[in-house]
Design an enzyme around this catalytic site. Structure first.
Site, short mmCIF file in Angstrom:
data_model
loop_
_atom_site.label_atom_id
_atom_site.label_comp_id
_atom_site.label_asym_id
_atom_site.label_seq_id
_atom_site.Cartn_x
_atom_site.Cartn_y
_atom_site.Cartn_z
N CYS A 102 0.84 -1.19 0.00
CA CYS A 102 0.00 0.00 0.00
C CYS A 102 0.88 1.24 0.00
CB CYS A 102 -0.93 0.01 1.21
SG CYS A 102 -1.97 1.48 1.33
N CYS A 148 10.37 -11.00 14.51
CA CYS A 148 10.66 -10.60 15.89
C CYS A 148 9.42 -10.82 16.75
CB CYS A 148 11.09 -9.13 15.94
SG CYS A 148 11.41 -8.51 17.60
N CYS A 200 8.18 -6.84 18.14
CA CYS A 200 7.58 -5.85 17.25
C CYS A 200 7.09 -6.43 15.94
CB CYS A 200 8.58 -4.72 16.97
SG CYS A 200 10.05 -5.27 16.05
N CYS A 254 4.41 15.80 53.12
CA CYS A 254 4.78 15.68 54.53
C CYS A 254 4.48 16.96 55.31
CB CYS A 254 6.26 15.32 54.65
SG CYS A 254 7.38 16.46 53.83
N HIS A 298 12.22 16.85 54.78
CA HIS A 298 11.09 16.14 55.39
C HIS A 298 10.61 16.90 56.62
CE1 HIS A 298 8.50 12.79 56.36
NE2 HIS A 298 9.03 12.70 57.56
#
EC number: 3.4.19.12
Length: 708
Positions: free
Chosen positions: A104, A155, A158, A443, A585
């Site tokens: 195509c 493969c 993929c 925190c 913290h």
């Protein structure tokens, strides 16, 4: 005959190219060695336009040029009407291609084999069947086409068709399976599309985009909600017979369909450790994931990297294997904190949800120019005095589960920041305890709610109020922030000046942090939280940023007093809350309530009727220097005497016998919120039912003595 009149036809898209072109101008396919070059009848000159084309009427009387190739035959050029009628429709994009095209032109999909009676345009409902005519050139190409089954291998990742000599996939670099014939038998006719050597460059470019995989297992809705890079997690490739391949593929599909968002985050964090991506670990921690989680056999199979991942491995194991020292320090700290923690909010989830709804209901917005949100209730969380009635071993267990020992040690021993005064910690019974807090990026908000209501900001109620207050009162807070930053830069000798556009950009960044759950907050946000609470916030923190190796990186600028200066003093409470700041913290610093009996210190019980407990919070550091008051205006800035006078106006202050300036934090168990009191009682009941082993053995011996 001019050179512009001679062209060669591409065998893929049928485009007529000039003889000097070594690649197709349209699809960039390589020019074949035995190319047949034809003459363009419309390029012979302006005088020839409109007359019929004669193949023999070339310049010099020569015939169309044919490259010397014994196996090549002249192409048969049919009329336009016949060619148009014999076009075939692509089964992927429905594009009408010329009969000579074997792929195509639009999507490069392989042309499907049709029966001689099937129409190439039969996909349209209203089209009439047209007899299928085979192009002689296509017959020649099909007859001389090599056996792709033996020349290529597919493969498993993929589905790219690689040449047999390739040791790994040219698209995704996946290793070639050992048994190529078994995989070739397992491939279906639809998936075995031929990708020629000339198309490799285009496929490499397409695989780097979002359509990198031509075919992948279906993704469930719950997986699609996770917005992160899952392409780093490879699916395992199978090798074996056709039946084994089908079973293995179904198994992988079932594993993937069972995966939840947390599972994908965990796998992404594992890959992040291997690749050195700290953001993947932070994303997993922010979702509430368990740092000590181990890899299962299915997860290792899904990751398909035996050299990196093993069954039973945790993030810590991976950090050790790949020598990620920076990640290892963070992960070990997290594991040690989550080893055995049990705070009141964890024991009573039903009561915790009710408290969250109560907090949301008590948030209101002030009418007027300063439309800031505020809380209507004054609540202060303290550790219950009943802890001291428990046996020593049980007390130690309580403190291990509710306190953050690392933060307590850093603020007490490594640098004298809290409990440095024996007068305050012992005689006045004002020792501060650092509550354990999650490290999910929220925190600061969690520590504020822990110091007041004893819970976390899990539903981001406080963050939303912070964000809305900053936006609705942006002008008020922006003026204070700009004046404070300008004074701070001048006081430290920086002497820099910013344009208004730069100030606006920095302010926009501060606003954006308030709207992002999990984003780290700054001093400005603490100042806004003091207005939402309508009470001062005292931060006892380290002065310097340090790396995990102990190297000093810079000033923290968090320690100090944050006053709700934009409210009227009569609208605010003078009882502050205390927070502790260590390396990136925040932790809530709370005291233990006094029972009102005996001599528990000078501030034990000033009002026995209401059972009020007073905790003395120092307003000076261990060197007796006054803590900084943040975000003062130019008129409020001055020497320490002026700042001390300002502190006395906003806080209930006094000076101890040892000469320490302190602020009084008042709390009452009877006047505390009933939901918080009930939550603490249910939490304590867990420890009241624990009998130490030593006392149990003593009791059994006493019973034996009585029997004798």
């Amino acid at each position: 005959m001019s050179e512009r009149g001679i062209k060669w036809a591409c065998e893929y898209c049928t485009y007529e190219n000039w003889p000097s072109a070594i690649k197709c101008t349209m699809c960039r396919a390589q020019r074949p060695s035995g190319t047949i070059i034809t003459e363009d009848p419309f390029k012979s000159g302006s005088s020839d336009v409109g007359r019929d084309w004669d193949p023999s009427s070339t310049e010099g009387g020569s015939s169309p040029l044919i490259c010397p190739d014994s196996s090549a035959r002249p192409r048969v050029k049919s009329s336009y009407s016949v060619e148009n009628a014999n076009k075939w429709s692509c089964h992927m994009c429905t594009y009408l291609n010329w009969p000579r095209a074997i792929r195509c032109t639009q999507c490069l999909s392989q042309r499907r084999t049709r029966s001689p009676t099937e129409s190439p345009q039969s996909s349209g409902s209203g089209s009439r069947p047209v007899a299928f005519s085979v192009d002689p050139c296509e017959e020649y190409n099909d007859r001389n086409k090599p056996n792709t089954r033996t020349q290529h291998w597919t493969c498993s990742i993929c589905t790219y068709e690689n040449w047999a000599k390739a040791k790994k996939c040219v698209v995704c670099d996946h290793p070639r399976p050992n048994n190529i014939e078994a995989i070739a038998l397992a491939e279906t006719e639809e998936a075995s599309s031929i990708i020629n050597e000339q198309d490799r460059a285009r496929w490499r470019g397409s695989c780097s985009s979002s359509h990198s995989q031509r075919r992948s297992p279906p993704t469930t809705k719950r997986d699609s909600d996770v917005k992160m890079d899952f392409q780093r997690i490879e699916l395992a490739g199978a090798v074996g017979s056709k039946e084994e391949l089908e079973v293995d593929f179904k198994k992988l599909k079932q594993i993937k369909n069972r995966m939840k968002k947390t599972d994908w985050l965990f796998l992404n964090a594992c890959v992040g450790v291997v690749e050195g991506d700290l953001a993947a670990i932070e994303a997993y921690k922010s979702s509430g994931g368990d740092i000590a989680r181990q890899l299962s056999a299915d997860e290792v199979r899904l990751l398909n990297r035996p050299s990196a991942f093993d069954v039973g491995y945790t993030l810590v194991h991976l950090a050790i294997r790949f020598q990620r020292q920076d990640m290892l320090a963070i992960l070990l700290t997290e594991v040690s904190q989550q080893a055995a923690k049990c705070i009141p909010a964890m024991v009573c989830p039903e009561l915790t949800e009710q408290i969250r709804r109560e907090i949301a209901a008590s948030l209101h917005q002030r009418k007027g120019d300063f439309a800031c949100y505020f809380l209507t209730d004054l609540v202060t969380f303290t550790l219950p005095a009943d802890i001291e009635d428990l046996p020593p071993t049980v007390q130690e267990k309580v403190f291990d589960e509710v306190l953050d020992r690392d933060v307590q040690k850093e603020l007490e021993e490594e640098s004298p920041i809290i409990n440095w005064s024996l007068e305050l910690a012992t005689r006045l019974d004002s020792r501060l305890y650092a509550l354990w807090n999650r490290t999910a990026g929220d925190c600061l908000l969690d520590s504020v709610l822990q110091a007041t209501w004893g819970i976390y900001d899990k539903d981001s109620v406080l963050r939303k109020a912070l964000h809305d207050s900053l936006h609705d009162c942006s002008h008020w807070f922006y003026t204070r922030w700009k004046d404070w930053e300008s004074w701070y830069s001048q006081s430290f000798g920086l002497h820099f000046s910013l344009r208004e556009e730069q100030w606006q950009e920095d302010w926009a960044f501060i606003l954006s942090l308030a709207s992002q759950p999990g984003a780290s907050l700054e001093q400005t946000h603490i100042f806004v939280l003091a207005h939402i609470l309508r009470r001062p916030i005292i931060v006892y923190g380290v002065k310097y940023y340090k790396s995990f190796r102990g190297e000093t990186l810079g000033y923290t600028r968090f320690q100090g007093v944050y006053l709700p200066l934009l409210w009227e003093q009569s609208f605010c409470w003078k009882s502050p809350i205390a927070l502790g700041y260590t390396r990136g913290h925040f932790s809530a610093l709370v005291a233990m309530e006094n029972d009102g009996y005996g001599t528990r210190g000078a501030g034990a019980n000033l009002n026995t009727d209401d059972d009020v407990t007073i905790t003395f919070l120092p307003l000076v550091d261990s060197e007796r220097k006054l803590l900084h008051v943040h975000f003062l205006s130019a008129q409020e800035l001055g020497n320490e005497e002026q700042q001390e006078r300002l502190l006395r106006e906003w806080l209930d202050c006094c000076v101890t016998e040892g000469g320490v300036l302190v602020a009084m934090q008042k709390s009452s168990r009877r006047r505390s919120h009933p939901l918080v009191t009930h939550m603490v009682e249910k939490w304590l009941d867990r420890y009241r039912q624990i009998r130490p082993c030593t006392s149990l053995s003593d009791g059994e011996e006493d019973e034996d003595d009585e029997d004798e």
